[in-house]
Scaffold this active site. Sequence first.
Site, PDB file in Angstrom:
ATOM      1  N   ASP A 259      -4.780   7.312 -10.277  1.00 52.83           N
ATOM      2  CA  ASP A 259      -3.760   6.534  -9.594  1.00 52.83           C
ATOM      3  C   ASP A 259      -4.472   5.774  -8.472  1.00 52.83           C
ATOM      4  O   ASP A 259      -5.562   6.166  -8.047  1.00 52.83           O
ATOM      5  CB  ASP A 259      -2.698   7.483  -9.031  1.00 52.83           C
ATOM      6  CG  ASP A 259      -1.740   6.812  -8.078  1.00 52.83           C
ATOM      7  OD1 ASP A 259      -1.199   5.746  -8.432  1.00 52.83           O
ATOM      8  OD2 ASP A 259      -1.527   7.347  -6.975  1.00 52.83           O
TER       9      ASP A 259
ATOM     10  N   ARG B 151      12.418  -3.341  -4.749  1.00 51.47           N
ATOM     11  CA  ARG B 151      11.465  -3.562  -3.658  1.00 51.47           C
ATOM     12  C   ARG B 151      11.021  -5.016  -3.602  1.00 51.47           C
ATOM     13  O   ARG B 151      10.988  -5.626  -2.524  1.00 51.47           O
ATOM     14  CB  ARG B 151      10.258  -2.641  -3.831  1.00 51.47           C
ATOM     15  CG  ARG B 151      10.564  -1.186  -3.503  1.00 51.47           C
ATOM     16  CD  ARG B 151       9.357  -0.294  -3.682  1.00 51.47           C
ATOM     17  NE  ARG B 151       9.055  -0.055  -5.087  1.00 51.47           N
ATOM     18  CZ  ARG B 151       8.003   0.630  -5.515  1.00 51.47           C
ATOM     19  NH1 ARG B 151       7.149   1.138  -4.654  1.00 51.47           N
ATOM     20  NH2 ARG B 151       7.802   0.820  -6.805  1.00 51.47           N
TER      21      ARG B 151
ATOM     22  N   ASP C 102      -2.610   3.864  -5.412  1.00 51.41           N
ATOM     23  CA  ASP C 102      -1.969   3.974  -4.105  1.00 51.41           C
ATOM     24  C   ASP C 102      -1.861   5.422  -3.657  1.00 51.41           C
ATOM     25  O   ASP C 102      -1.414   6.290  -4.410  1.00 51.41           O
ATOM     26  CB  ASP C 102      -0.572   3.353  -4.141  1.00 51.41           C
ATOM     27  CG  ASP C 102      -0.611   1.857  -4.436  1.00 51.41           C
ATOM     28  OD1 ASP C 102      -1.676   1.245  -4.226  1.00 51.41           O
ATOM     29  OD2 ASP C 102       0.412   1.310  -4.875  1.00 51.41           O
TER      30      ASP C 102
END
Length: 295
Positions: free
Chosen positions: A89, A134, A91
């Site tokens: 991953d 978002r 972030d």
Amino acid sequence: MEGLASTGTITVQPYCTRRKYISPQPYPHHLTKGLFTSCLRMSTKPRLTTSITASVQPIESAIPAQCNNTQPSREVLEIWQSADAVCFDVDSTVCLDEGIDELAEFCGAGKAVAEWTARAMSGSVPFEDALAARLSLFNPPLSQLQDFLEKKPPRLSPGIDELIKKLKVKQTDVYLISGGFRQMIQPVSLLLGIPPENIFANQLLFGSSGEFLGFDRSEPTSRSGGKATAVQQIREAHGYKALVMLGDGATDLEARKPGGADLFICYAGVQLREAVAAKADWVVFNFQDLINSLE
């Protein structure tokens, strides 16, 4: 935050800055899909890419009492040591920040977007819904994205570059699988020497005038279960015998399923998400633990 499953957040302070000169590389076709062609012209001169490596002081005492997986079992250790592919991953794992949160903050919508990120990472709302919500809060034009990339270099988690170098020495293939955006992950892959074809991430789309159009919904990582799909595609394409997924969120945990990752390692050096850590095969707070276990 609302919808977040008992998450601890750790604040970090950068201690050093590293600079590397990187010659521009042509973008492969799948990275340029949906972008205005003239916006992708690159300078023929080397550009200065800066990464910030920060020190992290994890609060290991915050581990839930029922979490008994901070030490690997023999079986877990054997899989990790024999892995021929490791998927990271990005972030809050490879990088200290949540990329979309940082971009939103840069565009003036940081708080509202961070709340949605917490919901997405805890698994309380479908990922694709959280991603669309978002982005709709700030609709970044291409010019603003380019300005962000210029002024906000990646902040690498301490030890990640050494870990990836160690994996490469062992001839272990490394992938970046992210619900973030290719445009923001490409500089990270260049710093770590990961080929662009080993990136599985979302793609922001812009019109002919640089206006924001949305994101490419055909990418597997644009929806819930997408990381699991990406890992399965990687495994089927290369026939890996032992594949490990390493990350901090619910979408990373999803990758550990039949036909997907053999092992899920929860990295809690930036954020500890209790619901995710409780189901991990191994919880680590420091990449050095993983480096040491390979020696």
